[in-house]
Design an enzyme around this catalytic site. Structure first.
Site, short mmCIF file in Angstrom:
data_model
loop_
_atom_site.label_atom_id
_atom_site.label_comp_id
_atom_site.label_asym_id
_atom_site.label_seq_id
_atom_site.Cartn_x
_atom_site.Cartn_y
_atom_site.Cartn_z
CB ILE A 20 -5.97 10.15 -1.58
CG1 ILE A 20 -6.82 10.69 -2.73
CG2 ILE A 20 -5.26 8.85 -1.98
CD1 ILE A 20 -6.03 11.09 -3.97
CB THR A 21 -6.05 7.01 3.51
OG1 THR A 21 -6.33 5.79 2.80
CG2 THR A 21 -7.34 7.59 4.07
N GLY A 22 -2.97 7.46 2.69
CA GLY A 22 -1.72 6.86 2.20
C GLY A 22 -1.27 7.48 0.89
CB ALA A 23 -1.90 10.72 -0.64
N GLY A 26 3.79 5.50 -3.43
CA GLY A 26 3.14 4.38 -4.13
C GLY A 26 1.89 4.80 -4.90
CE1 TYR A 176 -1.79 -6.08 1.68
CE2 TYR A 176 -2.21 -7.88 0.15
CZ TYR A 176 -2.04 -6.53 0.39
OH TYR A 176 -2.13 -5.62 -0.64
N1 LIG Z 1 1.47 -2.89 -4.43
C1 LIG Z 1 0.66 -3.87 -4.79
O1 LIG Z 1 1.04 -4.80 -5.51
C2 LIG Z 1 -0.78 -3.87 -4.32
C3 LIG Z 1 -1.62 -4.88 -4.81
C4 LIG Z 1 -2.95 -4.91 -4.39
C5 LIG Z 1 -3.40 -3.95 -3.50
N2 LIG Z 1 -2.53 -2.99 -3.03
C6 LIG Z 1 -3.05 -2.03 -2.07
O2 LIG Z 1 -2.81 -0.72 -2.53
C7 LIG Z 1 -2.76 0.18 -1.40
C8 LIG Z 1 -1.54 1.08 -1.54
O3 LIG Z 1 -0.38 0.26 -1.48
P1 LIG Z 1 1.01 0.62 -2.17
O4 LIG Z 1 1.41 -0.58 -2.91
O5 LIG Z 1 0.94 1.94 -2.83
O6 LIG Z 1 1.92 0.67 -0.85
P2 LIG Z 1 3.02 1.70 -0.30
O7 LIG Z 1 3.82 2.28 -1.41
O8 LIG Z 1 3.73 0.96 0.78
O9 LIG Z 1 2.14 2.87 0.31
C9 LIG Z 1 1.36 2.64 1.45
C10 LIG Z 1 0.81 3.97 1.91
O10 LIG Z 1 0.04 3.71 3.11
C11 LIG Z 1 0.50 4.58 4.13
N3 LIG Z 1 0.32 4.04 5.47
C12 LIG Z 1 0.79 2.87 5.98
N4 LIG Z 1 0.46 2.77 7.27
C13 LIG Z 1 -0.23 3.90 7.59
C14 LIG Z 1 -0.81 4.39 8.77
N5 LIG Z 1 -0.75 3.72 9.93
N6 LIG Z 1 -1.44 5.59 8.74
C15 LIG Z 1 -1.49 6.31 7.59
N7 LIG Z 1 -0.94 5.91 6.44
C16 LIG Z 1 -0.31 4.72 6.45
C17 LIG Z 1 1.99 4.82 3.82
O11 LIG Z 1 2.42 5.96 4.51
P3 LIG Z 1 3.99 6.24 4.89
O12 LIG Z 1 4.60 6.85 3.66
O13 LIG Z 1 3.89 7.19 6.03
O14 LIG Z 1 4.58 4.92 5.26
C18 LIG Z 1 1.92 4.96 2.31
O15 LIG Z 1 1.52 6.25 1.94
C19 LIG Z 1 -2.72 -0.71 -0.16
O16 LIG Z 1 -4.01 -0.75 0.41
C20 LIG Z 1 -2.35 -2.07 -0.71
O17 LIG Z 1 -2.83 -3.13 0.08
C21 LIG Z 1 -1.24 -2.94 -3.42
#
Ligand SMILES: NC(=O)c1ccc[n+]([C@@H]2O[C@H](COP(=O)([O-])OP(=O)(O)OC[C@H]3O[C@@H](n4cnc5c(N)ncnc54)[C@H](OP(=O)(O)O)[C@@H]3O)[C@@H](O)[C@H]2O)c1
Length: 299
Positions: A20-23, A26, A176
């Site tokens: 899982i990337t970005g684990a 969130g 985005y």
């Molecule tokens: N939130 C929403 O409403 C929503 C809606 C639709 C889709 N999504 C999608 O869901 C996915 C997760 O988003 P989230 O809402 O959970 O966001 P989040 O809480 O900001 O988490 C983002 C995750 O991605 C990691 N990340 C960012 N840049 C990175 C890099 N260069 N290398 C490795 N890891 C990196 C972060 O790591 P760090 O902790 O190190 O920063 C974090 O673990 C994303 O693809 C987002 O586009 C979200």
């Protein structure tokens, strides 16, 4: 050498392996917790090793039987992604679930290590490259699943196939949405390419989720983020679609689809534009310096 043997024996013993990337927070963190609780061996693919190790430690402290490991990767660096894949394949002989979840929303122009616009680089090109490099490991699993975490923002996107496709001076919602459309086109294309191989590829729309992704330093995001948060579901709720796609037995063989919770969402016209998809794929292989597969080069 010994470590490699031990890991391979664990895989042979039958635990499903999930990356899982970005684990580290969130939606990704919630998916990691849930898959670990369902007895997957979970690899948290994160850029901040200490933070992720701390979280993995907490999970294991709460439940000793959980199998969670941290492997560092910066999705904004092709070199880092390559190093991650080399390390992963050295330790595990197969990959059952790849959750391409790491993502960013950038409210100012930033670049990846390779010069791509950051949103395009982290949300699309990075996962594209990682998935291609992990294909042999995915094909070693009996029925592997790739899940791309996308957004309905894709339905409002425009992908400009010009010289600046991945390097345009853009950011914010435009970038985005374009990165999320690219992820969907990749989902459909890879599903088609891997038909009959046992590897399925689907896209998960988690809903509007209250996470830090919307936190930005611009005035616009300072105003917009709190409003978005108010009408959002929790990260644990947002993790449900990805978990369903990763683990539900009823989805065996289902590929190329977009899900929201347990429902299929219809693609819009841009997602189904075959010419756009093929051109994007060709440009993506070139951008990450990988050879194009025969399905793209043959007429
Ligand atoms: N939130 C929403 O409403 C929503 C809606 C639709 C889709 N999504 C999608 O869901 C996915 C997760 O988003 P989230 O809402 O959970 O966001 P989040 O809480 O900001 O988490 C983002 C995750 O991605 C990691 N990340 C960012 N840049 C990175 C890099 N260069 N290398 C490795 N890891 C990196 C972060 O790591 P760090 O902790 O190190 O920063 C974090 O673990 C994303 O693809 C987002 O586009 C979200």
């Amino acid at each position: 050498m010994l470590l490699k043997k031990v890991h391979q024996e664990v895989d042979v013993l039958g635990k499903k392996v999930a990356v899982i990337t970005g684990a580290s927070r969130g939606i990704g963190l919630e998916m990691a917790k849930e898959l670990a609780a369902r007895e997957y061996k979970v690899i948290m693919a994160c850029r901040d090793k200490e933070k992720a190790a701390c979280l993995a430690g907490e999970m294991i402290n709460n439940q000793r039987t959980l199998d969670v490991e941290v492997l560092t990767v910066n999705m904004a660096s092709l070199q880092s992604i390559k190093a991650f894949c080399v390390k992963f394949t050295g330790m595990h002989n197969r990959l059952d679930v790849l959750l391409n979840n790491a993502g960013v929303f950038c409210d100012r122009l930033q670049r990846t290590e390779d010069g791509f616009e950051m949103t395009m680089g982290v949300n699309y090109l990075g996962p594209f490259f990682m998935t291609r490099l992990l294909l042999p490991a995915l094909q070693n699993a009996p029925a592997a699943r790739v899940i791309n975490v996308v957004s309905k923002a894709a339905f409002h996107a425009k992908l400009k196939l010009n010289d600046q496709l991945f390097t345009a001076d853009t950011h914010g919602f435009k970038a985005y949405a374009a990165s999320k459309l690219a992820q969907i086109l990749f989902t459909i294309d890879l599903a088609e390419e891997l038909k009959g191989t046992g590897v399925t590829v689907n896209a998960a729309y988690p809903g509007r989720v209250a996470t830090d992704i919307w936190k930005g330093s611009s005035l616009l995001m300072k105003v917009v983020a709190p409003v978005m948060m108010r009408n959002s579901i929790s990260a644990a709720e947002g993790a449900k679609t990805g978990i369903f796609l990763a683990a539900s037995p009823e989805l065996e063989g289902v590929s190329g689809k977009l899900y929201y919770f347990e429902d299929i969402l219809e693609y819009n016209q841009a997602c189904l534009d075959e010419q756009l998809r093929k051109k994007l794929m060709m440009r993506s292989f070139d951008a990450v310096n990988l050879p194009q597969p025969a399905s793209l080069t043959q007429p």
